[in-house]
Design an enzyme around this catalytic site. Structure first.
Site, PDB file in Angstrom:
ATOM      1  N   THR A 290      51.179  51.419  44.763  1.00 37.15           N
ATOM      2  CA  THR A 290      50.707  49.952  44.965  1.00 37.15           C
ATOM      3  C   THR A 290      50.024  50.179  46.631  1.00 37.15           C
ATOM      4  O   THR A 290      50.108  51.204  47.248  1.00 37.15           O
ATOM      5  CB  THR A 290      51.838  49.236  45.514  1.00 37.15           C
ATOM      6  OG1 THR A 290      51.093  47.840  46.003  1.00 37.15           O
ATOM      7  CG2 THR A 290      52.812  49.560  46.678  1.00 37.15           C
TER       8      THR A 290
ATOM      9  N   ARG B 143      44.710  52.187  44.457  1.00 33.25           N
ATOM     10  CA  ARG B 143      43.309  51.565  44.883  1.00 33.25           C
ATOM     11  C   ARG B 143      42.674  51.392  43.446  1.00 33.25           C
ATOM     12  O   ARG B 143      43.075  51.870  42.358  1.00 33.25           O
ATOM     13  CB  ARG B 143      42.402  51.782  45.846  1.00 33.25           C
ATOM     14  CG  ARG B 143      42.946  51.651  47.162  1.00 33.25           C
ATOM     15  CD  ARG B 143      43.187  50.435  47.666  1.00 33.25           C
ATOM     16  NE  ARG B 143      41.933  49.428  47.266  1.00 33.25           N
ATOM     17  CZ  ARG B 143      40.785  49.368  47.841  1.00 33.25           C
ATOM     18  NH1 ARG B 143      40.511  50.352  48.853  1.00 33.25           N
ATOM     19  NH2 ARG B 143      39.948  48.486  47.521  1.00 33.25           N
ATOM     20  N   GLY B 144      41.773  50.580  43.400  1.00 31.01           N
ATOM     21  CA  GLY B 144      40.767  50.480  42.052  1.00 31.01           C
ATOM     22  C   GLY B 144      41.129  49.180  41.389  1.00 31.01           C
ATOM     23  O   GLY B 144      42.119  48.338  41.641  1.00 31.01           O
ATOM     24  N   ASN B 145      40.067  48.830  40.256  1.00 28.22           N
ATOM     25  CA  ASN B 145      40.285  47.744  39.373  1.00 28.22           C
ATOM     26  C   ASN B 145      41.661  47.901  38.579  1.00 28.22           C
ATOM     27  O   ASN B 145      42.346  48.823  38.195  1.00 28.22           O
ATOM     28  CB  ASN B 145      39.173  47.749  38.357  1.00 28.22           C
ATOM     29  CG  ASN B 145      37.801  47.316  39.596  1.00 28.22           C
ATOM     30  OD1 ASN B 145      37.835  46.575  40.456  1.00 28.22           O
ATOM     31  ND2 ASN B 145      36.714  47.732  39.098  1.00 28.22           N
TER      32      ASN B 145
ATOM     33  N   ARG C  24      32.619  38.765  42.724  1.00 30.09           N
ATOM     34  CA  ARG C  24      32.899  40.244  42.568  1.00 30.09           C
ATOM     35  C   ARG C  24      32.492  40.843  41.191  1.00 30.09           C
ATOM     36  O   ARG C  24      32.762  39.806  40.222  1.00 30.09           O
ATOM     37  CB  ARG C  24      34.116  40.568  43.091  1.00 30.09           C
ATOM     38  CG  ARG C  24      34.523  40.630  44.619  1.00 30.09           C
ATOM     39  CD  ARG C  24      36.038  40.600  44.813  1.00 30.09           C
ATOM     40  NE  ARG C  24      36.272  42.098  44.435  1.00 30.09           N
ATOM     41  CZ  ARG C  24      37.598  42.311  44.035  1.00 30.09           C
ATOM     42  NH1 ARG C  24      38.524  41.637  43.713  1.00 30.09           N
ATOM     43  NH2 ARG C  24      37.853  43.726  43.684  1.00 30.09           N
TER      44      ARG C  24
ATOM     45  N   SER D 247      49.693  47.483  48.514  1.00 29.26           N
ATOM     46  CA  SER D 247      50.028  46.367  49.387  1.00 29.26           C
ATOM     47  C   SER D 247      51.196  46.563  50.183  1.00 29.26           C
ATOM     48  O   SER D 247      52.314  46.967  49.792  1.00 29.26           O
ATOM     49  CB  SER D 247      50.448  45.285  48.271  1.00 29.26           C
ATOM     50  OG  SER D 247      51.465  44.314  48.951  1.00 29.26           O
ATOM     51  N   LEU D 248      51.060  46.558  51.447  1.00 29.93           N
ATOM     52  CA  LEU D 248      52.326  46.634  52.486  1.00 29.93           C
ATOM     53  C   LEU D 248      53.400  45.724  52.227  1.00 29.93           C
ATOM     54  O   LEU D 248      54.311  45.994  52.399  1.00 29.93           O
ATOM     55  CB  LEU D 248      51.637  46.495  53.958  1.00 29.93           C
ATOM     56  CG  LEU D 248      50.565  47.587  54.362  1.00 29.93           C
ATOM     57  CD1 LEU D 248      50.298  47.246  55.676  1.00 29.93           C
ATOM     58  CD2 LEU D 248      51.131  48.904  54.037  1.00 29.93           C
ATOM     59  N   ARG D 249      52.852  44.278  51.729  1.00 31.50           N
ATOM     60  CA  ARG D 249      53.820  43.450  51.444  1.00 31.50           C
ATOM     61  C   ARG D 249      54.687  43.962  50.462  1.00 31.50           C
ATOM     62  O   ARG D 249      56.081  43.853  50.344  1.00 31.50           O
ATOM     63  CB  ARG D 249      53.028  42.282  51.047  1.00 31.50           C
ATOM     64  CG  ARG D 249      53.985  40.793  50.315  1.00 31.50           C
ATOM     65  CD  ARG D 249      53.266  39.990  49.794  1.00 31.50           C
ATOM     66  NE  ARG D 249      52.487  40.519  48.945  1.00 31.50           N
ATOM     67  CZ  ARG D 249      53.034  40.480  47.570  1.00 31.50           C
ATOM     68  NH1 ARG D 249      54.139  40.343  47.180  1.00 31.50           N
ATOM     69  NH2 ARG D 249      51.943  40.581  46.446  1.00 31.50           N
ATOM     70  N   ARG D 250      54.339  44.383  49.204  1.00 31.50           N
ATOM     71  CA  ARG D 250      54.867  44.597  48.021  1.00 31.50           C
ATOM     72  C   ARG D 250      55.743  46.096  48.614  1.00 31.50           C
ATOM     73  O   ARG D 250      57.058  45.971  48.366  1.00 31.50           O
ATOM     74  CB  ARG D 250      54.072  45.170  47.051  1.00 31.50           C
ATOM     75  CG  ARG D 250      53.476  44.086  46.167  1.00 31.50           C
ATOM     76  CD  ARG D 250      52.375  44.583  45.267  1.00 31.50           C
ATOM     77  NE  ARG D 250      51.946  43.178  44.598  1.00 31.50           N
ATOM     78  CZ  ARG D 250      50.622  43.151  43.881  1.00 31.50           C
ATOM     79  NH1 ARG D 250      49.830  44.190  44.334  1.00 31.50           N
ATOM     80  NH2 ARG D 250      50.209  42.068  43.388  1.00 31.50           N
TER      81      ARG D 250
ATOM     82  N   CYS E  35      45.037  39.866  55.198  1.00 28.56           N
ATOM     83  CA  CYS E  35      45.150  39.985  53.781  1.00 28.56           C
ATOM     84  C   CYS E  35      45.988  41.288  53.508  1.00 28.56           C
ATOM     85  O   CYS E  35      46.752  41.293  52.630  1.00 28.56           O
ATOM     86  CB  CYS E  35      44.050  40.264  52.964  1.00 28.56           C
ATOM     87  SG  CYS E  35      43.136  38.594  53.015  1.00 28.56           S
TER      88      CYS E  35
ATOM     89  N   SER F 127      34.155  43.249  39.475  1.00 20.59           N
ATOM     90  CA  SER F 127      35.323  43.305  38.777  1.00 20.59           C
ATOM     91  C   SER F 127      35.574  42.685  37.715  1.00 20.59           C
ATOM     92  O   SER F 127      35.587  41.474  37.408  1.00 20.59           O
ATOM     93  CB  SER F 127      36.627  43.628  39.547  1.00 20.59           C
ATOM     94  OG  SER F 127      37.093  42.328  39.761  1.00 20.59           O
TER      95      SER F 127
ATOM     96  N   LYS G 225      44.327  34.872  47.292  1.00 21.77           N
ATOM     97  CA  LYS G 225      45.124  35.930  48.140  1.00 21.77           C
ATOM     98  C   LYS G 225      44.238  36.775  48.778  1.00 21.77           C
ATOM     99  O   LYS G 225      44.378  37.368  49.896  1.00 21.77           O
ATOM    100  CB  LYS G 225      46.189  36.675  47.310  1.00 21.77           C
ATOM    101  CG  LYS G 225      45.572  37.749  46.252  1.00 21.77           C
ATOM    102  CD  LYS G 225      46.500  38.136  45.475  1.00 21.77           C
ATOM    103  CE  LYS G 225      47.136  39.564  46.127  1.00 21.77           C
ATOM    104  NZ  LYS G 225      48.016  40.470  45.164  1.00 21.77           N
ATOM    105  N   ASP G 226      42.870  36.743  48.408  1.00 27.06           N
ATOM    106  CA  ASP G 226      41.673  37.618  49.091  1.00 27.06           C
ATOM    107  C   ASP G 226      41.140  36.759  50.041  1.00 27.06           C
ATOM    108  O   ASP G 226      40.199  37.383  50.801  1.00 27.06           O
ATOM    109  CB  ASP G 226      40.831  38.232  48.002  1.00 27.06           C
ATOM    110  CG  ASP G 226      41.758  39.228  47.180  1.00 27.06           C
ATOM    111  OD1 ASP G 226      42.901  39.671  47.453  1.00 27.06           O
ATOM    112  OD2 ASP G 226      41.146  39.169  46.037  1.00 27.06           O
TER     113      ASP G 226
ATOM    114  N   ARG H 158      43.909  51.015  37.498  1.00 22.75           N
ATOM    115  CA  ARG H 158      45.400  51.245  37.826  1.00 22.75           C
ATOM    116  C   ARG H 158      46.328  51.408  36.653  1.00 22.75           C
ATOM    117  O   ARG H 158      47.644  52.116  36.730  1.00 22.75           O
ATOM    118  CB  ARG H 158      45.761  49.762  38.691  1.00 22.75           C
ATOM    119  CG  ARG H 158      45.000  49.763  39.962  1.00 22.75           C
ATOM    120  CD  ARG H 158      45.393  48.598  40.474  1.00 22.75           C
ATOM    121  NE  ARG H 158      44.457  48.231  41.755  1.00 22.75           N
ATOM    122  CZ  ARG H 158      44.891  47.340  42.890  1.00 22.75           C
ATOM    123  NH1 ARG H 158      46.070  46.952  43.009  1.00 22.75           N
ATOM    124  NH2 ARG H 158      43.913  47.063  43.807  1.00 22.75           N
TER     125      ARG H 158
END
Ligand SMILES: NCc1[nH]cc(CCC(=O)O)c1CC(=O)O
Length: 316
Positions: A125, A147-149, A11, A127-130, A240, A13, A81-82, A153
């Site tokens: 965040t 979102r974003g790099n 990617r 992330s639903l996990r966080r 993910c 980023s 993780k992705d 953030r």
């Protein structure tokens, strides 16, 4: 005939390029000529929507895998993780290098620790996990999509758009931004995402030469822990962007895996921790998943996938 130049797909980023350049330098130290091919993924293009709403699998890897399948590149460097639980059949993860710090990190505007953030503090965040785990710890916090790099953030919290944000320590360490971290979140509070902190090097199974050239990058201990974590994800049929966490550690010849599945509001959190011999890492991941399913993980995940309300605690 040996390839004159190895092409790494990545990617675009800053973090992804840092990771790809790290692999490039490792290969160059072995005498290989390497170049990096930047590939824009769906996850890079869609920045105004929570990833959980975008749907689909491999939002950060699909286009790179397609380039591998078209022989346009020789290997791909991903954040583990992705990487979805299933890969296209002709491809595989040929090496998983030594893991960085897997923990989540809190970056807060006024250097306040998680426990000291004001009630109702706005936390960034996507992330639903966080979100689920932090709501379980502090149900008075207010979460908003971020979102974003990494640099975007960090700017948003510095400019006061958020009281604090949650990022992976690994990404901040790699970018040289460790000093931005207010607090490393204990894994008791926020169990990492499956594969967090680890890189995955993907290539074509049949490309014997490339598999041999990159084999030295594999770290057996990291590969073992990630294998257990990914077996958990596979059995839970998780994607993910789901409130699933999994983290494995090694002690001598034994591996310990903890798995968690939570409702989006964090009011229900299923936990399971088991140990096994290192040689049984994959079976351990499946077993922990089976135990979580036996505790009701399927009901929680079904509600998440249907975008509906999580089942009230104790729903039969
Ligand atoms: N798509 C988000 C993503 N994928 C990998 C990392 C961090 C690096 C890693 O886990 O190895 C991040 C950023 C974050 O979670 O803060």
């Amino acid at each position: 005939m040996a390839k004159s130049v190895l092409k790494i797909g990545s990617r675009g980023s800053q973090l992804a390029l840092w990771q790809a350049n790290w692999v490039k330098s490792q290969l160059e130290q072995k005498g290989f000529q390497v170049e990096i091919v930047k590939i824009k993924t769906t996850g890079d293009k869609i920045l105004d929507v929570p990833l959980a709403k975008v749907g689909g699998k491999g939002l950060f890897v699909k286009e790179i895998e397609e380039a591998l399948l078209r022989n346009e590149i020789d290997l791909a460097v991903h954040s583990m993780k992705d990487v979805p639980s299933e890969l296209p059949e002709p491809l595989h993860l040929a090496a998983i290098p030594k893991r960085e710090d897997p923990r989540d990190a809190l970056i807060s505007r006024r250097s306040l620790r998680l426990a000291d953030l004001p009630s109702g503090a706005k936390i960034g965040t996507s992330s639903l996990r966080r979100q689920a785990q932090l709501w379980a710890y502090r149900s008075d916090l207010d979460f908003a999509m971020l979102r974003g790099n990494l640099d975007t953030r960090l700017r948003k919290v510095a400019e006061g758009e958020f009281e604090a944000i949650i990022l992976a320590a690994a990404g901040l360490h790699r970018m040289g931004w460790s000093d931005r971290i207010t607090e490393y979140l204990s894994t008791d509070i926020s169990l990492p995402a499956i594969g967090q902190g680890a890189l995955g090097i993907e290539c074509r199974r049949e490309d014997r030469e490339v598999n041999q050239q990159i084999a030295f990058l594999n770290d057996p201990e990291t590969a073992c822990t990630v294998t257990a974590e990914r077996a958990l994800l596979i059995r839970l049929e998780g994607g993910c962007q789901v409130p699933i966490a999994g983290y494995a550690t090694l002690s001598g010849e034994e591996i310990t895996l903890e798995g968690r599945v939570a409702t989006l509001d964090g009011r229900e959190m299923l936990r399971e921790r088991q140990r096994a011999p290192i040689s049984e890492a994959a079976r351990l991941g499946t077993q922990v998943a089976e135990s979580l399913l036996g505790k009701g993980a399927d009901k929680i995940l079904k509600a998440v996938y249907e975008g509906g309300r999580p089942p009230a605690p104790g729903t039969p």
